[in-house]
Design an enzyme around this catalytic site. Structure first.
Site, PDB file in Angstrom:
ATOM      1  N   GLY A   1      -4.140  -6.147  -0.695  1.00 38.72           N
ATOM      2  CA  GLY A   1      -3.046  -5.706  -1.554  1.00 38.72           C
ATOM      3  C   GLY A   1      -2.112  -6.802  -2.009  1.00 38.72           C
ATOM      4  O   GLY A   1      -1.075  -6.522  -2.624  1.00 38.72           O
ATOM      5  N   THR A   2      -2.488  -8.054  -1.750  1.00 33.42           N
ATOM      6  CA  THR A   2      -1.609  -9.171  -2.116  1.00 33.42           C
ATOM      7  C   THR A   2      -1.351  -9.229  -3.622  1.00 33.42           C
ATOM      8  O   THR A   2      -0.213  -9.412  -4.064  1.00 33.42           O
ATOM      9  CB  THR A   2      -2.215 -10.504  -1.646  1.00 33.42           C
ATOM     10  OG1 THR A   2      -2.442 -10.434  -0.231  1.00 33.42           O
ATOM     11  CG2 THR A   2      -1.296 -11.664  -1.943  1.00 33.42           C
ATOM     12  N   GLY A   3      -2.405  -9.067  -4.417  1.00 35.50           N
ATOM     13  CA  GLY A   3      -2.244  -9.138  -5.868  1.00 35.50           C
ATOM     14  C   GLY A   3      -1.381  -8.020  -6.419  1.00 35.50           C
ATOM     15  O   GLY A   3      -0.510  -8.243  -7.269  1.00 35.50           O
ATOM     16  N   CYS A   4      -1.627  -6.800  -5.937  1.00 35.43           N
ATOM     17  CA  CYS A   4      -0.819  -5.659  -6.375  1.00 35.43           C
ATOM     18  C   CYS A   4       0.650  -5.874  -6.036  1.00 35.43           C
ATOM     19  O   CYS A   4       1.541  -5.632  -6.857  1.00 35.43           O
ATOM     20  CB  CYS A   4      -1.315  -4.382  -5.694  1.00 35.43           C
ATOM     21  SG  CYS A   4      -3.050  -3.984  -5.975  1.00 35.43           S
TER      22      CYS A   4
ATOM     23  N   THR B   1      -4.760  -9.642   4.201  1.00 36.88           N
ATOM     24  CA  THR B   1      -4.160  -9.931   2.891  1.00 36.88           C
ATOM     25  C   THR B   1      -4.490  -8.848   1.865  1.00 36.88           C
ATOM     26  O   THR B   1      -4.361  -9.064   0.660  1.00 36.88           O
ATOM     27  CB  THR B   1      -4.651 -11.291   2.371  1.00 36.88           C
ATOM     28  OG1 THR B   1      -6.096 -11.296   2.344  1.00 36.88           O
ATOM     29  CG2 THR B   1      -4.165 -12.430   3.252  1.00 36.88           C
TER      30      THR B   1
ATOM     31  N   LYS C   1      -2.589 -17.294  -9.735  1.00 33.18           N
ATOM     32  CA  LYS C   1      -2.431 -17.251  -8.284  1.00 33.18           C
ATOM     33  C   LYS C   1      -3.547 -18.045  -7.611  1.00 33.18           C
ATOM     34  O   LYS C   1      -4.720 -17.847  -7.905  1.00 33.18           O
ATOM     35  CB  LYS C   1      -2.430 -15.802  -7.798  1.00 33.18           C
ATOM     36  CG  LYS C   1      -1.304 -14.966  -8.399  1.00 33.18           C
ATOM     37  CD  LYS C   1      -1.429 -13.496  -8.053  1.00 33.18           C
ATOM     38  CE  LYS C   1      -2.672 -12.885  -8.670  1.00 33.18           C
ATOM     39  NZ  LYS C   1      -2.739 -11.430  -8.497  1.00 33.18           N
TER      40      LYS C   1
END
Length: 303
Positions: free
Chosen positions: A228-231, A226, A190
């Site tokens: 919590g974007t990865g989760c 942003t 990412k």
């Protein structure tokens, strides 16, 4: 406890093995919101409890590995799952407990696994011990369908031997991760932490079975919200895999879903606000056919 035979059904099931975010923006809270948006049944095994808000993590208390394993077995051997997603695992013993349980379930029914190698919060707070990183690579990576590191996590997984400073180094890192983790099927690197040209956010997908690299690019959105974007990304991919999407398709749909979540993000708190996971319900509905069928302008390049 006997494992139930899987009946014919349309509702798919996804288990999130991750930490709890008291602010609701990341962790299992974000995962459950994502599963709901994708129309899959979400379950959780809590690995840690955090006192957390938009400004950072104030306190972390791990759940015992025995309890993590008990939670996983409780739902897997009764309700079952069509995919598993892992997030914050915190310690070596927890990583091992999770890997042991997945290996045991895979002997009954092999299902996709999405691993988000959470190492630190957006605020910089550490969420995975240094020694647990090595155990994650040795025990969990061999079971993984798609690994979803961000730029700092990818650099750490490669031992700090490479620094991502360009698109070429991102491409090299994605390929090197598959070399470093020979039993992991695919990597989604990412690019949210990397400023690419033309103000784009570029993610790089590398699938061992498919071959080559695929770049996904969308306009970078001007917002600090942003959290919590990865989760959310990993949970969306897991939901797609549970519904039978091929890995590339699951990543494509997830990326567009998350872009919408950020576009409609919420200015809550005084730090990095959360995403709005239910945006599609208000914009285009929650049917698969409505989840941006024209890719909503996403640029995909195969290399």
């Amino acid at each position: 406890m006997a494992h139930r035979a899987d009946p014919e059904r349309t509702l798919r099931r996804v288990l999130s093995v991750a930490g709890s975010d008291s602010g609701g923006g990341a962790g299992v809270q974000a995962d459950l919101k994502t599963f709901e948006a994708f129309g899959v049944y979400g379950m959780t095994a809590i690995t840690a409890v955090t006192a957390q808000n938009t400004t950072g993590v104030q306190s972390v208390e791990g759940v015992s590995p025995e309890m993590v394993r008990a939670q996983m077995k409780s739902v897997l051997w009764d309700i079952g799952a069509d995919a598993i997603k892992t997030g914050m695992l915190l310690s070596c013993d927890t990583v091992c407990a999770v890997a042991d349980t997945i290996e045991e379930y895979n002997r009954v029914r092999h299902i996709p696994l999405v691993v988000d190698p959470v190492m630190q919060a957006k605020s910089g707070d550490r969420l995975l011990s240094d020694d647990a990183q090595a155990v994650l690579k040795a025990r969990l990576a061999p079971l993984t369908t798609i690994l979803t590191p961000n730029v700092p996590e990818a650099e750490q997984l490669l031992g700090g031997h490479i620094q991502i400073e360009s698109m070429d180094s991102m491409r090299l890192t994605a390929s090197q991760l598959l070399e470093e983790l020979p039993e992991t099927r695919a990597v989604l690197l990412k690019g949210g932490h990397f400023d690419s040209a033309d103000n784009l956010c570029v993610d790089i997908f590398c699938d061992r079975l498919r071959g080559g690299l695929v770049e996904f690019a969308l306009p970078r959105l001007n917002t600090k919200n942003t959290h919590g974007t990865g989760c959310t990304t990993a949970a969306a991919i897991a939901a797609g895999l549970a519904k039978g999407y091929a890995p590339l398709e699951a990543v494509r749909v997830a990326k567009n879903y998350v872009h919408g979540c950020i576009r409609c993000s919420l200015s809550l708190g005084s730090g990095h606000g959360p995403l709005f996971h239910a945006h599609a319900r208000f914009e285009v509905g929650i049917r698969d056919s409505a989840l941006y069928p024209d890719m909503n302008g996403v640029s995909q390049v195969s290399i």
